[in-house]
Design an enzyme around this catalytic site. Structure first.
Site, PDB file in Angstrom:
ATOM      1  N   LYS A   1       0.841  -1.215   0.000  1.00 45.86           N
ATOM      2  CA  LYS A   1       0.000   0.000   0.000  1.00 45.86           C
ATOM      3  C   LYS A   1       0.867   1.252   0.000  1.00 45.86           C
ATOM      4  CE  LYS A   1      -1.880   1.814   3.998  1.00 45.86           C
ATOM      5  NZ  LYS A   1      -1.571   3.239   4.062  1.00 45.86           N
ATOM      6  N   ASN A   2       1.825   1.286   0.926  1.00 46.43           N
ATOM      7  CA  ASN A   2       2.593   2.525   1.095  1.00 46.43           C
ATOM      8  C   ASN A   2       3.589   2.791  -0.035  1.00 46.43           C
ATOM      9  OD1 ASN A   2       1.162   3.014   3.366  1.00 46.43           O
ATOM     10  ND2 ASN A   2       2.826   2.627   4.816  1.00 46.43           N
TER      11      ASN A   2
ATOM     12  N   CYS B   1      -5.006  12.914  12.588  1.00 46.13           N
ATOM     13  CA  CYS B   1      -5.740  11.662  12.481  1.00 46.13           C
ATOM     14  C   CYS B   1      -5.550  10.930  13.787  1.00 46.13           C
ATOM     15  CB  CYS B   1      -5.263  10.836  11.303  1.00 46.13           C
ATOM     16  SG  CYS B   1      -3.627  10.206  11.538  1.00 46.13           S
TER      17      CYS B   1
ATOM     18  N   ARG C   1       0.356  14.827  12.923  1.00 42.71           N
ATOM     19  CA  ARG C   1       0.938  14.652  11.596  1.00 42.71           C
ATOM     20  C   ARG C   1       1.026  15.951  10.786  1.00 42.71           C
ATOM     21  NH1 ARG C   1      -1.316   8.890   9.429  1.00 42.71           N
ATOM     22  NH2 ARG C   1       0.654   8.776   8.324  1.00 42.71           N
TER      23      ARG C   1
ATOM     24  N   ASP D   1       4.280   0.841  12.333  1.00 45.18           N
ATOM     25  CA  ASP D   1       3.038   0.214  11.864  1.00 45.18           C
ATOM     26  C   ASP D   1       2.823  -1.175  12.467  1.00 45.18           C
ATOM     27  OD1 ASP D   1       2.102   1.863   9.075  1.00 45.18           O
ATOM     28  OD2 ASP D   1       4.121   2.132   9.790  1.00 45.18           O
TER      29      ASP D   1
ATOM     30  N   ARG E   1      -9.011   0.327   4.402  1.00 43.73           N
ATOM     31  CA  ARG E   1      -8.048   1.232   3.783  1.00 43.73           C
ATOM     32  C   ARG E   1      -6.745   0.512   3.438  1.00 43.73           C
ATOM     33  NH1 ARG E   1      -6.143   5.238   7.465  1.00 43.73           N
ATOM     34  NH2 ARG E   1      -4.659   5.302   5.780  1.00 43.73           N
TER      35      ARG E   1
END
Ligand code: UD1
Length: 426
Positions: A22-23, A116, A121, A304, A396
C-alpha cells in the site's frame, strides 16, 4: 455497521501470499502526475486508499483504467491542480500530490489534511523542503496554496527523516533543473520503490535507500510499466498471526530483508522462523517469551507493526515494554486490548505489558488501520467470540485479510452492513 466476528483459538496453518505494498503503491500512483505518458502499475493492492488515489488522480485530470491488480494511467483532458478537502481528508497521503503538481504546473492548491487518530501529523518538513527549492506558499482557510515562478535545485536537510516529506521532495526535484540533495532522507523500502519507478521513467536519482539522495533534474519524464513491491507490513501481520496462534504458516511473495527487525525480535520471543529463498515459515510455540521494542525509522522496528506486536506480548510470559517514538497517539490499541483481558499500563510513550494466560473475546472498536489488524490478531488468540467494528480503517489498508485468514484456518467472518435482518444479531 460492518463487523468482523472471530471465534478464537484456532492454530493458523497453510500458505499465504503477500499483496502489493500500500505505502509504495500510493506514492507511485501519485507520481504518475509527473508525466503525460501512459504508465501501467502492476501488483497494486485492492484497497480503499488506492480507490481514494484513483479518485484524486481522476479529479486532477488523469484517465484511469483498473484491471484487477493493474492500473493504467494516461493523460486526460481536464488537467487541474486543486486537491479538495473531501478527497484529502479521506487519506493523509493525498498531500503527496503537492510535489508532482508544483513540478508540472508550478502551482498547487491542497486542503490541509489535518490530524488523524495516530497523531497530529504536520507537514512542516514537506513545506520547509519546498521552500528550499523556491516554492512559496500561503495557508488560508484550511487550504495551502503553493506557487513557484522559478525552481532552484538545492541541498535540503530534513529535520526528521519523514517518509512523506522525502517522497514529496523526491518527486518534485526530478523535474527541477540542477542537482538537488536530500539529506537525512527516509530510507524506508517504499522510498526505494518510488525512486526505482521514477528512474524507470527516466529520472536521475542516486543514493536510493541511503540517508543522502541525489536527484539530477531532467526536463520530462516518460511513462513505464512497473511492478509494486510486496507489502512488508502485511508480511509482518501474517508473521505475528502465526506467532500469536502457535501456528505454522508459510508466507510467499515477500522481501525478507524488509522485515529483518521484526524477524529478529520474533526469534527472541522464541518463535521458530525458517528462511528460504522464496518463502518464510513461521512456527509458533506454546508460550511466547516477552521482549521489549522501541519503534524506529527503517531499518528499525516499524511503528506500523507496533500495535500488532503489542497484541502478541499480551499473552507472553513476563513483562515487556513497548515504546512508541514515531507517532504520539499510537498506543491507542491499549484500551481495547485491556477490554479483552490484557494487563497493560501506559507510562509516557511506553506501554508496560504483563503477559496474561489468555485473552477473552469481547466487542472492540478499531481506531486506526494498524489497531484494527492488532485487534484481529488478538481475537484469533482469544478465548471465545470477538466482535470488531470500526472496519473502515481496515478496508483502507489490508487486501482480503478475512479471506486470507480463513484460508489459514481461522474461524473468522465479515458481516457486511445490511446483511442481518432487522432485530437479528450474530
Ligand atoms: C508513512 C506511512 C505510515 C508510517 C509512517 C512512518 C504512508 C502512506 N504512510 O506516513 O504508514 O507509519 O510513514 O513509517 O506511507 N512529521 C512532522 N512534520 C512533517 C512530516 C512528518 O512532524 O512534515 C512527523 C509526523 O507527525 C510523525 C513522524 O514525523 O510523528 C513520521 O511521519 P512520516 O515519516 O512523515 O510518516 P508519513 O509519511 O505520514
Amino acid at each position: 455497521m460492518d463487523k468482523i466476528i472471530i471465534n478464537g483459538g484456532k492454530k493458523l496453518k497453510g500458505v499465504v501470499t503477500i499483496s502489493g505494498s500500500k505505502n509504495a503503491a500510493l506514492p507511485i500512483l501519485i507520481s504518475t502526475l509527473l508525466t503525460d505518458d501512459r504508465c501501467e502499475i502492476r501488483n497494486v493492492p485492492d484497497l480503499e486508499d488506492v480507490n481514494t488515489v484513483i479518485s484524486l488522480l481522476r479529479h486532477l485530470g488523469k484517465e484511469i483504467k483498473k484491471n484487477k491488480d493493474r492500473i493504467i494511467i494516461s493523460k486526460g483532458d481536464n488537467i487541474c491542480s486543486d486537491a479538495p478537502y473531501d478527497l484529502v481528508c479521506k487519506m493523509r497521503a493525498s498531500v503527496l500530490v503537492a510535489g508532482p503538481l508544483i513540478a508540472r504546473f508550478k502551482k498547487a492548491k491542497i486542503s490541509l489534511p489535518g490530524g488523524c487518530a495516530i497523531g497530529i501529523r504536520p507537514i512542516n518538513i514537506h513545506l520547509d523542503g519546498f521552500k528550499r527549492l523556491g516554492v512559496k506558499y500561503v495557508i488560508k482557510e484550511g487550504d495551502i496554496s503553493l506557487k513557484a515562478k522559478k525552481m532552484v535545485a538545492s541541498k535540503i536537510i530534513l529535520d526528521f527523516p519523514s517518509v512523506g516529506a522525502t517522497e514529496n521532495l523526491l518527486m518534485l526535484s526530478t523535474l527541477v533543473k540542477g542537482e538537488t540533495i536530500i539529506e537525512n532522507a527516509a530510507m524506508e523500502p517504499e522510498i526505494i520503490d518510488l525512486a526505482n519507478f521514477l528512474n524507470k521513467c527516466g529520472a536521475k536519482i542516486s543514493g536510493i535507500g541511503t540517508k543522502k539522495i541525489i536527484v539530477n533534474g531532467i526536463k520530462k519524464l516518460n511513462g513505464c510499466t512497473y511492478t509494486v513491491m510486496p507489502d512488508r507490513i502485511e508480511t509482518g501481520t501474517y508473521i505475528i498471526s502465526s506467532a500469536i496462534t502457535s501456528g505454522d504458516i508459510k508466507i510467499t511473495n515477500l522481501i525478507q530483508e524488509h522485515n529483518e527487525s521484526l524477524i529478529e525480535k520474533i526469534k527472541l520471543a522464541g518463535v521458530k522462523i525458517y528462511q528460504k529463498n522464496s518463502f518464510l515459515n513461521i512456527k509458533g510455540i506454546n508460550k511466547i517469551k516477552s521482549i521489549d521494542i522501541e519503534t524506529q525509522v527503517f531499518p528499525g522496528f516499524p511503528t506500523d507493526l507496533q500495535p500488532l506486536l503489542m497484541a502478541l506480548m499480551t499473552i507472553a510470559k513476563g513483562e515487556s515494554v513497548i515504546t512508541e517514538t514515531i507517532f504520539e497517539n499510537r498506543l491507542q490499541t491499549v484500551g481495547e486490548l485491556v477490554r479483552m483481558g490484557a494487563d497493560i499500563k501506559i507510562k509516557g510513550n511506553s506501554a508496560v505489558i504483563s503477559g496474561v494466560k489468555k485473552l477473552t473475546g469481547t466487542k472492540v472498536v478499531a481506531s486506526d488501520l494498524r489497531s484494527s489488524a492488532a485487534l484481529i490478531l488478538a481475537g484469533l488468540a482469544a478465548k471465545g467470540k470477538t466482535e470488531i467494528t470500526g472496519l473502515e480503517h481496515l478496508y483502507r489498508g489490508y487486501e482480503n485479510i478475512v479471506g486470507k485468514l480463513k484460508n489459514l484456518g481461522a474461524d473468522i467472518k465479515l458481516i457486511k452492513e445490511g446483511y442481518l435482518k432487522k432485530g437479528e444479531s450474530v
